[in-house]
Each structure stands twice: as structure tokens, then as C-alpha cells.
Design an enzyme around this catalytic site. Sequence first.
Site, PDB file in Angstrom:
ATOM      1  N   ASP A  18       4.189 -36.127  14.572  1.00  0.00           N
ATOM      2  CA  ASP A  18       3.452 -37.313  14.162  1.00  0.00           C
ATOM      3  C   ASP A  18       4.366 -38.212  13.346  1.00  0.00           C
ATOM      4  O   ASP A  18       5.302 -37.742  12.697  1.00  0.00           O
ATOM      5  CB  ASP A  18       2.269 -36.919  13.255  1.00  0.00           C
ATOM      6  CG  ASP A  18       1.117 -36.302  14.032  1.00  0.00           C
ATOM      7  OD1 ASP A  18       1.125 -36.383  15.280  1.00  0.00           O
ATOM      8  OD2 ASP A  18       0.218 -35.736  13.383  1.00  0.00           O
TER       9      ASP A  18
ATOM     10  N   TYR B 198       0.818  -1.218   0.000  1.00  0.00           N
ATOM     11  CA  TYR B 198       0.000   0.000   0.000  1.00  0.00           C
ATOM     12  C   TYR B 198       0.853   1.270   0.000  1.00  0.00           C
ATOM     13  O   TYR B 198       0.457   2.295  -0.528  1.00  0.00           O
ATOM     14  CB  TYR B 198      -1.000  -0.015   1.157  1.00  0.00           C
ATOM     15  CG  TYR B 198      -2.197  -0.891   0.844  1.00  0.00           C
ATOM     16  CD1 TYR B 198      -3.117  -0.509  -0.128  1.00  0.00           C
ATOM     17  CD2 TYR B 198      -2.391  -2.107   1.483  1.00  0.00           C
ATOM     18  CE1 TYR B 198      -4.207  -1.306  -0.448  1.00  0.00           C
ATOM     19  CE2 TYR B 198      -3.476  -2.919   1.168  1.00  0.00           C
ATOM     20  CZ  TYR B 198      -4.379  -2.509   0.204  1.00  0.00           C
ATOM     21  OH  TYR B 198      -5.449  -3.307  -0.116  1.00  0.00           O
TER      22      TYR B 198
END
Lengths: 376, 376
Positions: free
Chosen positions: A257, A106
Site C-alpha cells: 500500500d 514449560y
Amino acid sequence: MSDNQNKSSNLDGDLLALDRLRNMGRHMVEQIEHGEGPAFETVVRSKGNVIFDEEGGFLRLGEKRERRKFLNLSQSKSFMQTLAVAAKTKKFIEEDLHTSIRGLYYQLKFTLGEDLDENLFDEQSESNALIEDLEAALGVKREDLHLTTDRKGVLAGPIVIKDHFAGEDVFIDGRKQGRSGWAIPSDVDNDMEIVELDAKYVLVVEKDAMWQRLNEDRFWQKEKAILITPKGQSSRGVRRLIRKLADKGLPIYVFTDCDAWGWYIYWTIKTGSMNLAYLGRDFSVPEAKFVGVTMSDIEHYDFLKKLTIKAKDVDIKRAQDMINYPWIKKHAEWERELKMVLKTKKKLEQDALQGPRLTFVGEYLREKIGKGEFLP
Amino acid sequence: MSDNQNKSSNLDGDLLALDRLRNMGRHMVEQIEHGEGPAFETVVRSKGNVIFDEEGGFLRLGEKRERRKFLNLSQSKSFMQTLAVAAKTKKFIEEDLHTSIRGLYYQLKFTLGEDLDENLFDEQSESNALIEDLEAALGVKREDLHLTTDRKGVLAGPIVIKDHFAGEDVFIDGRKQGRSGWAIPSDVDNDMEIVELDAKYVLVVEKDAMWQRLNEDRFWQKEKAILITPKGQSSRGVRRLIRKLADKGLPIYVFTDCDAWGWYIYWTIKTGSMNLAYLGRDFSVPEAKFVGVTMSDIEHYDFLKKLTIKAKDVDIKRAQDMINYPWIKKHAEWERELKMVLKTKKKLEQDALQGPRLTFVGEYLREKIGKGEFLP
């Protein structure tokens, strides 16, 4: 090897960046004065220039460099945009203010108006390439350019961090963060210092839910450990912080995991990733070891057998990909693990260690870490 | 109205939950002793029983209740599962330990073995329905059942929170959190207390990047504000915390993108959402006001005109949906905003307020809050 990959950690990365931005500008002015078209040099970041550094044990870029030239039709636009980014980030450092890539967009749009393509500065799109060009060309991190990045991940444990922020020093005691933990910021280098560290190792836990479980057990206190969760894949800030803790001499153990996603998280911490190979050693931790969960755990902890679950297609596919990476293939233990998943089409989650009792996960970790049972 | 929606906040939600779990069990034993099939009653949570409470200004469930019976073939399985969940969470409260839905799943799987369908306990799937049944039937929150939920969002500002966690009191000073902020936990009720509060209002900022920008400006200090970012859609913990701060008498101002997603974030904070209507007032803040960004801001801040960007299809679609919600439609200002987006097919991001200078976003907020320029 690029400057970026050689550069040692320093507390004033932003001042270094400012210096290099100025030199870059001066150099271009000289080029123009000498009647040359302005250009800058950067390291080639494409896959063809990604190397696994055998000695160091991490992914980095090779020697190929390329020049970006203003007087080249196909490069002219992105050359100008890179310079506009350089000018803005120089201003941010001088102002001592930070913003995101979106904020930068911006600021540029305000200056350049309609001409600026908004898609260019979506965080997922090519804007990254512009910033990466600048990081690689200058040999600094985007955080040094006062660009904040996505932050994720929390920490608890015997550590005190001095955060000099917005004109004030605050001291973060990792033992006094209660149920929340300390939110790991995007920049852990500039104006930030580890002032106290009384830990024996660092434990990186894939899932926030498991981190909360271990935090409630005061695992970090009993074990004198720094307990970190990246909440899945590690943010840049988390990877950088783990690197810094390893540089302080602490062993790094990773607990994920037992599935392809978990391993990917581990290997990204350890060797870095293909996409971010340009970051080199500063964002990788080759010393890291894998504590679990492993398929082989089933042999030792019998009850885990009934707690395996069906692997998903994405797990199978990733396991197949990873088994072919030379830096993984060379470890027989890893090949064995991946093959067990491909054969059984099963996986095992770290959460399963809560099966017999909620506190079992801590017992498991203490036992495996105590016995030094790691995968490389 | 269910007990859950009537229940006032209390510090010992878990003890209340324990009490109600015991009563539930006792009641079923009585049913069996009387020769009846065991059953429990819960509020119907389907859309047909979602009501916008005009007086209160939030979404809640209506009066429809249903009985879940063991001796009903179609309900028998989920009845048993709900009871198994009830038994496990009762144990968690008695042990004073917490876990996630996934941890609960593995505890059940350890006990019940292969019979337990793993898909049932994926966080995105029907497991939620089981937990919601229990929450609604008992009139307690899942956090009271010692189930941790996804946490997200950070806070800074003039507040001190006492967190009694894992046997120790820690005091979190919202003014001493540096660049990170305090990570808002999933349970902000049990064993947690606001012990100091010296703020004039609460500002909720959609994006973490904007929160970081305002934190760097010490906005919370200059304005005596509690600065919160939910990092997008609010977690349960964030919604609950905002509710508690509103109950302390602080005005709540919400600052999001001017697009359908931003508004959705706002309306979820304000009225709750259809899906979570069963949570009622405890998780909604009808007092909340919308400070920006608005399409009408363009009329006042001329430069914003060139900083609008193209709305995406999803923005348009959501704007169309929302304009028809009666509780939105009744506010002419909101209808006007939504219609402007539908007409111009443009949107405005909060990040755009950094266009002229990075610190402008704070000036904008001070001006609008100072003048009381809010949407309802």
C-alpha cells in the site's frame, strides 16, 4: 560487528549453535576453575548501539559489548535464566526436536517449578530479551537453537525446495501449490535447500488478498517470478527467505500500500528494523526496490485519483517519523512520497489497482517492472 | 430454515450462485413491470432470530424473514448497494475471477465514484452486513460469489486433494508437505475435491506451535490422522473443511488450551457462533468432541498441577458467559470444567504437555483418544 552479523548463511546452523553452546559452557567451567565468577559477553542491543551501516545499507548493532555476570546481584537472576535456556536448547538440538518459546517455558517450569515467572515467557515479554541475549552472545539465530517462531506468509513460482524434515525428504514445487501456495516456515535454513530456481525476480506483495489475485492470474508463470506475500509485516522466516533469494542473484521488488504501514513493511524488509537490528544482514535485503503503489502513480494512472482514501492518524504519524530517518531522508524520491501523503492526507491501497478490472493489478506491475520504475 | 442452511454441499456453488443472482435480477424486473417497487427477501440475522437447533446441535437462524425495499427511505441506500454488490459478484463469477471484499469495494468505487463511503467496505464494518444479506437472500456462501476471505490454518496427513485452480489441476498430498503443511484456502468447495482419504480421525489443534510439534513427531502418520490447526479461531475455510471431513465419516477431535478462549474455539467449530448463525450446518460440526486439555487431566497427570497458570480476567468473564449458554450448560462435564476454572482461577495450556519431554503431547493424545476420553 558481532559474529552474528558476519556469519554467512549455512545449512547446519543448528550444529554451529550446538558447538557454540558447548564452548560457552566449557568457558564458564574454566572461569569457575580459575576462581572467577562465571560470565558471558554479548552485544549491547539497546537503541544507542543501533547503527545504520552505510556501506551495507542495513541496520546493525555497533561495537558496544557487555558482560553478564553471575556474581552481580542485578544480573544474577537473568544470568541463571539465560543459562537454563542455553541448557534446554542444547538438549533440543541433541534430540533433534523443535519447540516454541512457550514449550521452552514449560520445560523450564517442569524443572524449576513455581519459581519461574510465567510473564517472563509470554511471547510478547522479556523472554525475547533472554533469547536475544543468547542469539547475540553465540552469534546464531533462535531457529538454529531449535526454537520455532511465528510463521506467516506464502509463496508460489518457479522454484523447487527440498525440505528434509522428520527423517524424510519432500520436494516442494512452487508451481504446483494451487490456490494455497507454500506456507513459508519459520526456519528456512536448517535441512532446507533450494534445488531448482528458474525465476527472473521476486515480487513481495503486502496483502494475501492481492497475492491470491495475482496467483489466480498465474502472474508468477507469465513473469517467471517468485510470488511471496508476508501477509503484512514479514515474519523472520519470510525475511530470511527473501535474503536467500537475493543471494541467489534475484532482484527483489516489493509491492505494498502507499501508506505508512506499507512503507514500514518495505523498509523492514530492506534495512531491517531498530528492534531486530541485532539480526543484521542475514535478515535484511538492501537490494530490495519499491515497485508501488506510489502517490506519483496518480500522475500516470489518472483513474487512481478517485480511488485514494483518507489517511488515518497513524499513517500521518508514521510518515512524520519515517521522513526523519537518515536512511530514508537521503532518497529524494522517498521524501517526496512521504511529503505528498503529509500534504494531501490521502493514501492509496494496492487493492485500488483492481478498480477498472480485476486483472489490472498484473498489467500495472508488468508495466512498472518492465520499465524499471522503482523507488530505491 | 433458510435455503442456505438446508443446502447440501456441492462442487459448483458458484454456478448455483450465478443462477440465483440471475433469478433475483429477473424477479426485480418483473416487480417493476408489474408496477411494484423492487424488493428482495432475506432471513433476519439479528440475535433475536438465532436458534440453537436441538436436533441438529448447531446454531442457526429461525423463520423470521424481512423484505428489503427500494421504495423505503431508510432501506433505499443499502438496497442499492446490495444490488451493486450482486451485479459485481455476478460479473466475477462470469469472468471466473476472484477478489476480496476490498477489491469489490474498489470496483464499486471505480464505477460509483466519490459517493461510495469507504468505511462501508472496511472488512470489520457494515460491508459484512451487505454480503451477509446477499448470502442469506440467495442461500449461497460468499465464497460461491467469488469473494475470497481471510485464510488461516494448515493441514497434514493421509489425504490427497485435487485443486482445480486457474485452469490447472494440482494434487496436494497431505503426507508430502514437510514442515509447512498445506495452507487451507478460503474456498474448499468450488473446484476442489478430496480424491484420497486414508485416515481414522481428524485432530484439530488450536495452536500452530503445537501443530508443528506434532507434525515433527509424524503424529498424523503414526495415528493415521488428519492434523489441522486453525491457528486460533477458525477461519471460514477451516470450518468448512472440517465439516466436509466429518461428512466423510471421520470423527473430529479438538485439542485446545483449557481456558475460555480455547473452549470458544471448540464451541465455534462444534455449534457455530451467534454472529455466523446464518451459515448454519455447513459451517458447524456438532459431531466434534473435545479431547483436552481439561482441568480433570490434573487428576490423571499429576505433574500438570504445577504447570497451571493464573487465569486472566477475560478468561473468567468468558467462562461465566459460556456456563449460561443452554447448549453448554446441559452437559454436566462442561459445567464442571468451567466451574473448576471459576473456582481455582487457574488455566492450563496445551503447551504444558511438553513439560516432561517434548514428545509427551503425542503420548497424551494417543492415550486419551485410545481410551475415548472426551468431553461432549
